[in-house]
Scaffold this active site. Structure first.
Site, PDB file in Angstrom:
ATOM      1  N   GLU A 156       0.879  -1.392  -0.064  1.00  0.00           N
ATOM      2  CA  GLU A 156       0.064  -0.010  -0.129  1.00  0.00           C
ATOM      3  C   GLU A 156       0.738   1.224   0.090  1.00  0.00           C
ATOM      4  O   GLU A 156       2.141   1.416   0.432  1.00  0.00           O
ATOM      5  CB  GLU A 156      -0.916   0.018   1.191  1.00  0.00           C
ATOM      6  CG  GLU A 156      -1.898  -1.170   1.432  1.00  0.00           C
ATOM      7  CD  GLU A 156      -2.481  -1.335   2.782  1.00  0.00           C
ATOM      8  OE1 GLU A 156      -3.454  -0.590   3.294  1.00  0.00           O
ATOM      9  OE2 GLU A 156      -2.002  -2.215   3.673  1.00  0.00           O
ATOM     10  N   LYS A 206      10.801   3.473   2.896  1.00  0.00           N
ATOM     11  CA  LYS A 206      10.975   4.890   2.866  1.00  0.00           C
ATOM     12  C   LYS A 206      11.575   5.298   1.510  1.00  0.00           C
ATOM     13  O   LYS A 206      12.789   4.778   1.017  1.00  0.00           O
ATOM     14  CB  LYS A 206      11.671   5.608   3.946  1.00  0.00           C
ATOM     15  CG  LYS A 206      11.443   5.093   5.283  1.00  0.00           C
ATOM     16  CD  LYS A 206       9.855   5.509   5.696  1.00  0.00           C
ATOM     17  CE  LYS A 206       9.730   6.821   5.797  1.00  0.00           C
ATOM     18  NZ  LYS A 206       9.986   7.600   7.262  1.00  0.00           N
ATOM     19  N   ASP A 210       1.527  10.438   3.761  1.00  0.00           N
ATOM     20  CA  ASP A 210       2.282  11.262   4.339  1.00  0.00           C
ATOM     21  C   ASP A 210       1.272  12.406   5.169  1.00  0.00           C
ATOM     22  O   ASP A 210       0.966  13.448   4.827  1.00  0.00           O
ATOM     23  CB  ASP A 210       3.120  12.194   3.701  1.00  0.00           C
ATOM     24  CG  ASP A 210       4.167  12.905   4.289  1.00  0.00           C
ATOM     25  OD1 ASP A 210       4.417  12.452   5.605  1.00  0.00           O
ATOM     26  OD2 ASP A 210       4.913  13.738   3.991  1.00  0.00           O
ATOM     27  N   CYS A 234      29.477  23.437  32.593  1.00  0.00           N
ATOM     28  CA  CYS A 234      30.351  23.308  33.895  1.00  0.00           C
ATOM     29  C   CYS A 234      31.422  23.436  33.829  1.00  0.00           C
ATOM     30  O   CYS A 234      32.265  23.503  34.996  1.00  0.00           O
ATOM     31  CB  CYS A 234      29.667  22.091  34.593  1.00  0.00           C
ATOM     32  SG  CYS A 234      30.279  20.541  34.177  1.00  0.00           S
ATOM     33  N   CYS A 264      26.672  18.595  36.850  1.00  0.00           N
ATOM     34  CA  CYS A 264      26.666  19.539  35.596  1.00  0.00           C
ATOM     35  C   CYS A 264      25.243  20.021  35.381  1.00  0.00           C
ATOM     36  O   CYS A 264      24.230  19.258  35.368  1.00  0.00           O
ATOM     37  CB  CYS A 264      27.033  18.850  34.459  1.00  0.00           C
ATOM     38  SG  CYS A 264      26.993  19.687  32.930  1.00  0.00           S
ATOM     39  N   CYS A 285      33.573  20.949  29.340  1.00  0.00           N
ATOM     40  CA  CYS A 285      32.144  20.828  29.253  1.00  0.00           C
ATOM     41  C   CYS A 285      31.683  22.215  29.259  1.00  0.00           C
ATOM     42  O   CYS A 285      32.060  23.204  29.895  1.00  0.00           O
ATOM     43  CB  CYS A 285      31.502  20.350  30.759  1.00  0.00           C
ATOM     44  SG  CYS A 285      29.626  20.641  30.574  1.00  0.00           S
ATOM     45  N   TYR A 308      -6.739   2.296   6.745  1.00  0.00           N
ATOM     46  CA  TYR A 308      -5.830   1.259   6.270  1.00  0.00           C
ATOM     47  C   TYR A 308      -5.876  -0.028   6.883  1.00  0.00           C
ATOM     48  O   TYR A 308      -5.156  -0.917   6.857  1.00  0.00           O
ATOM     49  CB  TYR A 308      -4.454   1.837   5.939  1.00  0.00           C
ATOM     50  CG  TYR A 308      -3.880   2.506   6.940  1.00  0.00           C
ATOM     51  CD1 TYR A 308      -3.368   1.592   8.301  1.00  0.00           C
ATOM     52  CD2 TYR A 308      -3.391   3.747   7.138  1.00  0.00           C
ATOM     53  CE1 TYR A 308      -2.846   2.308   9.353  1.00  0.00           C
ATOM     54  CE2 TYR A 308      -2.906   4.364   8.407  1.00  0.00           C
ATOM     55  CZ  TYR A 308      -2.689   3.684   9.273  1.00  0.00           C
ATOM     56  OH  TYR A 308      -1.829   4.183  10.350  1.00  0.00           O
ATOM     57  N   CYS A 330      30.562  14.469  29.983  1.00  0.00           N
ATOM     58  CA  CYS A 330      30.979  15.115  30.907  1.00  0.00           C
ATOM     59  C   CYS A 330      30.370  14.072  32.088  1.00  0.00           C
ATOM     60  O   CYS A 330      29.283  13.840  32.036  1.00  0.00           O
ATOM     61  CB  CYS A 330      30.198  16.508  31.207  1.00  0.00           C
ATOM     62  SG  CYS A 330      30.167  17.437  32.850  1.00  0.00           S
ATOM     63  N   LYS A 356       2.249   4.748   1.546  1.00  0.00           N
ATOM     64  CA  LYS A 356       2.331   5.128   2.705  1.00  0.00           C
ATOM     65  C   LYS A 356       1.941   6.788   2.950  1.00  0.00           C
ATOM     66  O   LYS A 356       2.933   7.428   2.335  1.00  0.00           O
ATOM     67  CB  LYS A 356       3.702   4.950   3.353  1.00  0.00           C
ATOM     68  CG  LYS A 356       4.020   5.289   4.776  1.00  0.00           C
ATOM     69  CD  LYS A 356       5.388   5.017   5.244  1.00  0.00           C
ATOM     70  CE  LYS A 356       5.559   5.375   6.801  1.00  0.00           C
ATOM     71  NZ  LYS A 356       5.510   6.729   6.815  1.00  0.00           N
TER      72      LYS A 356
END
Length: 668
Positions: free
Chosen positions: A114, A311, A118, A408, A428, A405, A223, A423, A116
Site C-alpha cells: 500500500e 521509505k 504522509d 560546567c 553539571c 564541558c 488502512y 561530562c 504510505k
C-alpha cells in the site's frame, strides 16, 4: 409540516446527503450538482433549526464544527498503535522477506503493498455503527481525543450502514490542491505559511476550535481494522474490502504479491510515479496478508514483525556549513550539531543537522564554511552526506571539539569503547536539566504540564536542582506563580500531575532516572524481577546478568549508578516525598502456574459483567495474551452473549471455549 412528517423528511435527507457525500468524497464520482447538494443541506438545516431535539450526532450538519474545546482529553488505545520498522533499499526488503519466511517455517506468504500516506495517523471508534470517538496516534499507547475535528472530514462516515462495533485506523491528510489553496489564503492575510501538507493536516486536527478543521478540506484513507465485533476476517486484504463496503475511503493503489521481487518492482514503480498523485506519500507499506500468519510472527517491543515501511529515497540539497555547536545531554554525552544556511528539503526548512560525535566530523573531513550535500535520512533526520571539496575557497577553517564541558567547565572524558566525549560531573547543570526533562516525559513519570521549557524555567529560578525537588514544589506555589506564563490554572495542573505521579509503578521511576543503557523495557523487566527499588539497588552483578534482557554492560551501569552516594540520597528524598517504589503489576515467579500462563486467548461476543478492556487486562495480568482472531495457535476462547463466527471457528478447530460464568470463576 407536522412533527411526524418532519422526522421522516430529516431521516430521508440525512440518508441521501450521506450517500452523495460518499459518491463525492470517497468514490470521487459525484452523482448530483453542487447546487443540488447545497439545497439538500439547507433544507436539512432549516428542519433541524425548527426541530432542534431531532438533531443527532450523525447528522451531516454536525460536520461544520461545534463549540471550541478547552483542551484535548487523553485517550488510551485498546491496542497500541505501533510504528513500523523501516526499509531504505531493496536489500532491506529482501531481509524482511527472509525473516518472515524463517519465522513461518517457509510457509507460502502473500504480501499486501500500500502507499504510505504522509499525514497524521488516527483511530476511529464506532459503536453500533455510530462514530463515537476519534484520536491521534500520540506515543502509540496514549493519544488525544480529536473527535470533533475528525467529524468535519467528509470522507469519515458518521454512521455505518451496519450497526457494527469496531475501531479502524488510518491517515488524515491534506491534498496538494487544498494545501496550495490554504497557503494562498494565508499569504493574502499576511500569515505565516505552512511548510508542507503533512504539517498543515496535523496542525488542523490539533486546533481546539473544530470550525478551523472544518475549513481545511482534509481527507482520510483508512488502512486497518484495529478490532471488530461479530465478524471473522482472516486477512488484511479481506479487511480492506470490508472497510470499502462500509463506506470508508480506502486507497485503491494497492496490490497483493506472492514474491518479494514483485513487491520490489511495485515499490520501484511508485518511486517514479509519486509526483503524479494529488496527495503526498513518503513510502510504501508491505504487510503479510494472513492474520493467522501475522499472529504467528508477532511483535518486537516497538513494531510488528509482519510489516515494514519502505521509505523513498530522501531529497538532497546543497547548503553551507556556517558553524558547529555542542550540547550536553542527560547522560553527559557532548553532541555536535551542524548549523546550516537554511535550505528547503522534503518540504521543510532545514537549519540544523546532527553530527553525532567528533569521529563523524573527522571522517567526513568537515571544515567550517564548507558547502555540503544534505539529505533527510528516512525523510526525518537531516544528515550531511558529503563535503563538496571542489567548492572550497581556502577560507574554510577546522573545528575543534571542546576539551571542557560548555556548561560546567569540567574536563570531558572518553570512556573505554566509546567514541563520544562525556561530562561525568553529576552536578553539571546541563546533565541535571536534560535529565529532568527526561524524568517528566510521557514514557517516564508522565508529568503533564511540565514540558522542556517549564523545567528549564524552574531550574533557572532555582526552584529545582534535582528531580526529587519536583515533589516539594507544593510548598512553593507563590514562587511558581511569579514565573513567566505560569498562571493559577497552569500551576494547579502541574502540582496535580506531580501528586498523581507518586502512584506510578516503579518501572516508570527507573526509566525516568536516566540510568545509562536502561530503556523503558529493561526498566519494566527489572521492576517485575525484583519487585521494588530496594531489591534492585541491592542486586549483585550475577543476579542482574542472570536476567535474559540484562547484559554485562547494562548490569555494570546499574551497579555503578546505585553505588553513587548522591543517587542513594536522591532515592531517599523521593521516598520521603511519598513516591511509590514498588512494582504494581503482577510478578510471575519462575514455575508459577497462573490461570492463563502462556495461553493465547480470544474474546468474542458481549460480556455482561466486565468491559472488553477489563477482561483483556485481567487475562494479561494472569499470564495470557489476547488476540483478535481464532487460529490453530489459539488456546482458549471466552464467549459472551451473541458470540458469532469466532465461536463457530473455535468449535470446528476443537479449541476450549468458556462462557462468561466459567471465565469469572477462573479469575476468582
Amino acid at each position: 409540516m407536522d412533527r411526524v412528517a418532519a422526522e421522516q423528511q430529516i431521516a430521508k435527507l440525512k440518508k441521501r446527503i450521506e450517500e452523495e457525500s460518499r459518491h463525492y468524497y470517497t468514490e470521487d464520482n459525484p452523482q448530483i450538482t453542487d447546487q443540488e447538494y447545497d439545497q439538500m443541506m439547507r433544507e436539512l438545516q432549516d428542519l433541524e433549526d425548527q426541530w432542534p431535539d431531532m438533531v443527532t450526532p450523525d447528522s451531516p450538519t454536525q460536520r461544520v464544527g461545534g463549540m471550541p474545546l478547552p483542551f484535548f482529553e487523553k485517550v488510551v488505545h485498546k491496542t497500541p498503535m505501533l510504528s513500523l520498522g523501516n526499509a531504505f533499499d531493496e536489500d532491506d526488503l529482501r531481509d524482511f522477506d527472509r525473516r518472515v519466511r524463517q519465522g513461518l517455517g517457509n510457509q507460502t506468504v502473500r504480501y499486501v503493498c500500500e502507499l504510505k500516506i504522509d499525514g497524521l495517523a488516527v483511530s476511529l471508534r464506532y459503536e453500533n455503527g455510530l462514530f463515537v470517538k476519534g484520536a491521534t496516534r500520540g506515543d502509540g499507547t496514549t493519544g488525544e481525543d480529536i473527535t470533533q475535528n475528525l467529524k468535519t472530514i467528509r470522507s469519515i462516515p458518521l454512521r455505518l450502514p451496519e450497526p457494527i462495533t469496531m475501531e479502524v485506523r488510518g491517515e488524515a491528510f491534506m491534498s496538494k490542491i487544498a494545501f496550495d489553496r490554504l497557503n494562498k489564503e494565508r499569504a493574502e492575510r499576511e500569515e505565516a505559511l505552512f511548510a508542507n501538507p503533512r504539517n498543515s493536516a496535523a496542525g488542523s486536527l490539533r486546533q481546539l476550535d473544530p470550525k478551523i478543521a472544518a475549513s481545511r478540506s482534509l481527507s482520510t484513507f483508512i488502512y486497518q481494522i484495529g478490532e471488530v465485533e461479530g465478524r471473522q476476517i482472516d486477512s488484511h486484504s479481506e479487511g480492506l474490502t470490508f472497510l470499502e463496503r462500509l463506506g470508508f475511503s480506502v486507497n485503491q493503489e494497492r496490490r497483493t504479491f506472492d514474491d518479494i521481487e514483485e513487491v520490489i518492482k511495485f515499490v520501484q514503480s511508485w518511486t517514479l510515479k509519486r509526483p503524479e498523485l494529488s496527495y503526498e506519500i513518503d513510502g510504501m507499506v508491505i504487510k503479510v496478508d494472513s492474520f493467522a500468519q501475522q499472529q504467528e510472527l508477532g511483535f518486537t517491543a516497538k513494531s510488528p514483525r509482519w510489516a515494514i515501511a519502505y521509505k523513498f529515497p530522501a531529497e538532497e540539497a546543497v547548503t553551507q556549513l556556517k558553524d558547529i555547536e555542542v550540547s550536553v545531554g542527560r547522560t553527559g554525552v557532548v553532541t555536535p550539531t551542524a548549523l546550516l544556511q537554511p535550505v528547503i528539503l522534503a518540504g521543510t526548512e532545514v537549519k540544523r543537522a546532527s553530527l553525532h560525535n567528533e569521529d563523524i566530523i573527522m571522517k567526513k573531513g568537515l571544515l567550517l564554511g564548507d558547502y555540503v550535500l544534505v539529505k533527510k535520512a528516512g525523510d526525518i533526520i537531516p544528515e550531511i552526506v558529503e563535503v563538496l571539496k571542489g567548492r572550497r575557497t581556502g577560507e574554510e577553517r577546522p573545528f575543534m571539539m571542546p576539551t571542557h564541558c560548555p556548561e560546567c567547565a569540567s574536563e570531558l572524558v572518553r570512556l573505554p569503547d566509546e567514541v563520544a566525549l562525556r561530562c561525568i560531573n553529576p552536578e553539571c547543570p546541563a546533565v541535571i536539566r536534560e535529565g529532568m526533562s527526561h524524568f517528566v516525559s510521557r514514557q517516564a513519570m508522565n508529568l503533564d504540564g511540565l514540558g522542556e521549557k517549564v523545567v528549564a524555567s524552574l531550574f533557572a529560578a532555582g526552584l529545582i536542582t534535582s528531580v526529587a525537588d519536583l515533589y516539594y514544589l507544593q510548598d512553593k506555589r507563590e514562587q511558581l506563580l511569579q514565573l513567566e506564563r505560569m498562571g493559577e490554572k497552569s500551576v494547579d495542573k502541574m502540582l496535580q500531575a506531580i501528586e498523581a505521579s507518586k502512584e506510578n509503578s516503579v518501572e516508570r521511576l527507573l526509566f525516568g532516572l536516566g540510568i545509562r543503557l536502561v530503556g523503558a523495557k529493561a526498566a519494566k523487566v527489572l521492576a517485575e524481577q525484583f519487585g521494588d527499588i530496594d531489591h534492585i539497588m541491592q542486586a549483585t552483578a550475577e543476579e542482574l546478568i542472570a536476567i535474559d534482557e540484562i547484559g554485562p554492560k547494562m548490569a555494570e551501569s546499574i551497579l555503578t549508578y546505585f553505588s553513587m552516594p548522591q543517587v542513594q540520597e536522591l532515592i531517599e528524598k523521593l521516598k520521603n516525598a511519598g513516591v511509590n517504589m514498588k512494582y504494581k503489576g503482577v510478578r510471575v515467579q519462575a514455575g508459577e502456574d497462573l490461570p492463563f500462563s502462556g495461553k493465547t486467548v480470544v474474546l468474542t461476543g458481549t460480556l455482561t459483567q466486565l468491559t472488553r478492556q477489563e477482561a483483556e487486562e485481567k487475562i494479561a495480568m494472569l499470564g495470557g495474551k489476547v488476540t483478535g482472531s481464532v487460529s490453530k495457535k489459539t488456546d482458549l476462547v471466552i464467549a459472551g452473549e451473541k458470540a458469532g463466527s469466532k465461536l463457530e471457528k473455535a468449535e470446528k478447530l476443537g479449541i476450549t471455549v468458556l462462557d462468561e460464568e466459567a471465565f469469572l470463576a477462573l479469575l476468582s
